[in-house]
Design a protein around this motif. Structure first.
Motif, PDB file in Angstrom:
ATOM      1  N   LEU A  99       5.819  -4.725  -0.220  1.00  0.00           N
ATOM      2  CA  LEU A  99       5.778  -3.393  -0.594  1.00  0.00           C
ATOM      3  C   LEU A  99       6.857  -2.126   0.046  1.00  0.00           C
ATOM      4  N   ALA A 100       7.741  -2.983   1.315  1.00  0.00           N
ATOM      5  CA  ALA A 100       8.467  -2.091   2.050  1.00  0.00           C
ATOM      6  C   ALA A 100       9.739  -2.139   1.533  1.00  0.00           C
ATOM      7  N   VAL A 101       9.806  -3.257   0.090  1.00  0.00           N
ATOM      8  CA  VAL A 101      10.769  -3.453  -0.358  1.00  0.00           C
ATOM      9  C   VAL A 101      10.814  -2.349  -1.538  1.00  0.00           C
ATOM     10  N   ALA A 132       9.718  -6.475  -7.411  1.00  0.00           N
ATOM     11  CA  ALA A 132       8.951  -5.467  -9.053  1.00  0.00           C
ATOM     12  C   ALA A 132       7.959  -6.217  -9.895  1.00  0.00           C
ATOM     13  N   GLY A 133       8.592  -7.259 -10.437  1.00  0.00           N
ATOM     14  CA  GLY A 133       7.697  -7.971 -11.020  1.00  0.00           C
ATOM     15  C   GLY A 133       6.309  -9.420 -10.720  1.00  0.00           C
ATOM     16  N   GLU A 134       6.923  -9.635  -9.006  1.00  0.00           N
ATOM     17  CA  GLU A 134       6.121 -10.421  -8.836  1.00  0.00           C
ATOM     18  C   GLU A 134       4.975 -10.551  -8.232  1.00  0.00           C
ATOM     19  N   THR A 135       3.592 -10.727  -8.449  1.00  0.00           N
ATOM     20  CA  THR A 135       2.620 -10.601  -7.837  1.00  0.00           C
ATOM     21  C   THR A 135       2.009 -11.733  -6.594  1.00  0.00           C
ATOM     22  N   ILE A 136       1.570 -11.072  -5.735  1.00  0.00           N
ATOM     23  CA  ILE A 136       0.530 -11.664  -4.781  1.00  0.00           C
ATOM     24  C   ILE A 136      -0.838 -11.496  -4.112  1.00  0.00           C
ATOM     25  N   SER A 137      -0.915 -12.789  -3.862  1.00  0.00           N
ATOM     26  CA  SER A 137      -2.788 -12.606  -3.636  1.00  0.00           C
ATOM     27  C   SER A 137      -3.080 -11.913  -2.695  1.00  0.00           C
ATOM     28  N   VAL A 138      -4.066 -10.981  -2.523  1.00  0.00           N
ATOM     29  CA  VAL A 138      -5.152 -10.758  -1.583  1.00  0.00           C
ATOM     30  C   VAL A 138      -6.153 -10.989  -0.911  1.00  0.00           C
ATOM     31  N   GLY A 140      -7.061 -13.644  -1.453  1.00  0.00           N
ATOM     32  CA  GLY A 140      -7.391 -15.792  -1.483  1.00  0.00           C
ATOM     33  C   GLY A 140      -7.551 -14.836  -2.433  1.00  0.00           C
ATOM     34  N   GLN A 141      -7.725 -13.743  -3.722  1.00  0.00           N
ATOM     35  CA  GLN A 141      -8.679 -13.319  -4.636  1.00  0.00           C
ATOM     36  C   GLN A 141      -7.684 -13.199  -5.169  1.00  0.00           C
ATOM     37  N   THR A 142      -7.506 -12.236  -6.098  1.00  0.00           N
ATOM     38  CA  THR A 142      -7.293 -12.104  -7.424  1.00  0.00           C
ATOM     39  C   THR A 142      -5.335 -11.719  -7.792  1.00  0.00           C
ATOM     40  N   ALA A 143      -5.118 -11.345  -7.973  1.00  0.00           N
ATOM     41  CA  ALA A 143      -3.689 -11.411  -8.023  1.00  0.00           C
ATOM     42  C   ALA A 143      -3.735  -9.838  -8.262  1.00  0.00           C
ATOM     43  N   VAL A 144      -2.446  -9.855  -7.496  1.00  0.00           N
ATOM     44  CA  VAL A 144      -2.039  -7.527  -8.070  1.00  0.00           C
ATOM     45  C   VAL A 144      -0.467  -7.382  -7.845  1.00  0.00           C
ATOM     46  N   PRO A 145      -0.403  -6.516  -7.881  1.00  0.00           N
ATOM     47  CA  PRO A 145       0.969  -5.811  -8.163  1.00  0.00           C
ATOM     48  C   PRO A 145       1.431  -6.040  -6.466  1.00  0.00           C
ATOM     49  N   VAL A 146       2.981  -6.650  -6.147  1.00  0.00           N
ATOM     50  CA  VAL A 146       3.374  -7.034  -4.328  1.00  0.00           C
ATOM     51  C   VAL A 146       3.288  -5.503  -3.925  1.00  0.00           C
ATOM     52  N   SER A 147       3.399  -3.898  -4.744  1.00  0.00           N
ATOM     53  CA  SER A 147       3.549  -2.705  -4.474  1.00  0.00           C
ATOM     54  C   SER A 147       2.424  -1.841  -4.054  1.00  0.00           C
ATOM     55  N   VAL A 148       0.748  -2.790  -4.053  1.00  0.00           N
ATOM     56  CA  VAL A 148      -0.584  -2.548  -3.223  1.00  0.00           C
ATOM     57  C   VAL A 148      -0.326  -2.608  -2.110  1.00  0.00           C
ATOM     58  N   THR A 149       0.063  -3.649  -1.711  1.00  0.00           N
ATOM     59  CA  THR A 149      -0.940  -3.983  -0.536  1.00  0.00           C
ATOM     60  C   THR A 149      -0.332  -3.651   0.588  1.00  0.00           C
ATOM     61  N   GLY A 150      -1.359  -3.910   2.099  1.00  0.00           N
ATOM     62  CA  GLY A 150      -0.436  -3.215   3.235  1.00  0.00           C
ATOM     63  C   GLY A 150      -0.138  -2.108   3.723  1.00  0.00           C
ATOM     64  N   GLY A 151      -0.721  -1.706   5.237  1.00  0.00           N
ATOM     65  CA  GLY A 151      -0.230  -0.580   6.214  1.00  0.00           C
ATOM     66  C   GLY A 151      -1.260   0.510   4.799  1.00  0.00           C
ATOM     67  N   ASN A 152      -0.984   1.845   5.519  1.00  0.00           N
ATOM     68  CA  ASN A 152      -1.615   3.159   5.050  1.00  0.00           C
ATOM     69  C   ASN A 152      -1.872   2.799   3.260  1.00  0.00           C
ATOM     70  N   SER A 175       1.573   3.860  -6.125  1.00  0.00           N
ATOM     71  CA  SER A 175       3.348   3.413  -6.307  1.00  0.00           C
ATOM     72  C   SER A 175       4.558   4.213  -5.362  1.00  0.00           C
ATOM     73  N   GLN A 176       4.666   5.661  -5.944  1.00  0.00           N
ATOM     74  CA  GLN A 176       5.533   6.353  -5.912  1.00  0.00           C
ATOM     75  C   GLN A 176       5.576   7.315  -4.470  1.00  0.00           C
ATOM     76  N   LEU A 177       4.365   6.834  -3.986  1.00  0.00           N
ATOM     77  CA  LEU A 177       4.291   7.582  -2.952  1.00  0.00           C
ATOM     78  C   LEU A 177       4.905   7.458  -1.541  1.00  0.00           C
ATOM     79  N   ASP A 178       4.903   8.148  -0.911  1.00  0.00           N
ATOM     80  CA  ASP A 178       5.434   7.739   0.841  1.00  0.00           C
ATOM     81  C   ASP A 178       4.447   6.813   1.367  1.00  0.00           C
ATOM     82  N   PRO A 179       5.023   5.079   1.809  1.00  0.00           N
ATOM     83  CA  PRO A 179       4.120   4.743   2.895  1.00  0.00           C
ATOM     84  C   PRO A 179       3.333   5.443   4.242  1.00  0.00           C
ATOM     85  N   ASP A 180       4.499   6.432   4.571  1.00  0.00           N
ATOM     86  CA  ASP A 180       4.871   6.717   6.381  1.00  0.00           C
ATOM     87  C   ASP A 180       3.263   8.351   6.124  1.00  0.00           C
TER      88      ASP A 180
END
Length: 197
Positions: A99-101, A132-138, A140-152, A175-180
């Motif tokens: 997400l940070a990347v 950008a194209g990676e997916t990571i499981s959250v 242990g369930q369904t794979a979602v785009p990496v940009s949707v996980t973590g923090g706020n 996806s385009q919002l400031d995570p801070d």
């Protein structure tokens, strides 16, 4: 190349786990999160990465594929060695790293000891297209785009899902919002964005 180690966990210390396989103890440098996941386990499996240099051969072990993938991405950045890679992944999980990347949040990386502003910016710049194209499981369930996980951002996604939006809709909205930004503000902005479609 050693792909993985499965055996008895015989010793752990800061950034190190020793796994005994066939009477041989393999010392794997690792992250705080992997050490927490395997703590108290008698038998463990670690996915490994072997680094061979002129002056050293080192083995790195990780509890899951996501962490190993994130580690490989990090050490592919010029100026980021295995030690820095472990430090970053000890401070944030693979989802938070991705997400940070994805959001070019170099500040997250500068909070890690030993990572300066230039290195943090290089990590974001060199890896943005790769994650950008990676997916990571959250969870242990369904794979979602990496940009949707973590923090706020992660809390905002969860809140939007509770409101009835799909993971994909929620991910697109934030996806385009400031995570801070505070979670409440992120939710408001995401809902405004979703109302437009």
């Amino acid at each position: 190349m050693i792909y993985s180690l499965s055996g008895k966990l015989i010793h752990t210390e800061a950034e190190l786990a020793v796994v005994e396989c066939g009477g041989v103890g393999y010392a794997c440098k690792t992250t705080l999160s992997t050490l927490q996941k395997i703590a108290g386990e008698e038998k463990v499996t670690l996915l490994t990465y072997m680094s061979v240099r002129e002056d050293a051969v080192e083995l790195f072990g990780f509890a899951d594929k996501e962490e190993l993938r994130a580690f490989k991405l990090l050490i592919s950045v010029s100026g980021v060695g295995p030690k820095a890679g472990l430090a970053i992944l000890s401070a944030m999980n693979p989802q938070q790293f991705a997400l940070a990347v994805a959001t070019s949040d170099s500040k997250s990386f500068t909070q890690v000891k030993g990572i300066g502003k230039k290195t943090a910016e290089r990590i974001c710049l060199e890896l943005k297209d790769k994650v950008a194209g990676e997916t990571i499981s959250v969870r242990g369930q369904t794979a979602v785009p990496v940009s949707v996980t973590g923090g706020n951002i992660g809390e905002t996604i969860t809140a939007l899902e509770v409101l009835g939006y799909s993971s994909a809709e929620a991910a697109g909205a934030v996806s385009q919002l400031d995570p801070d930004l505070p979670v409440e503000e992120l939710i408001k902005k995401a809902l405004i964005g979703l109302a437009r479609f």
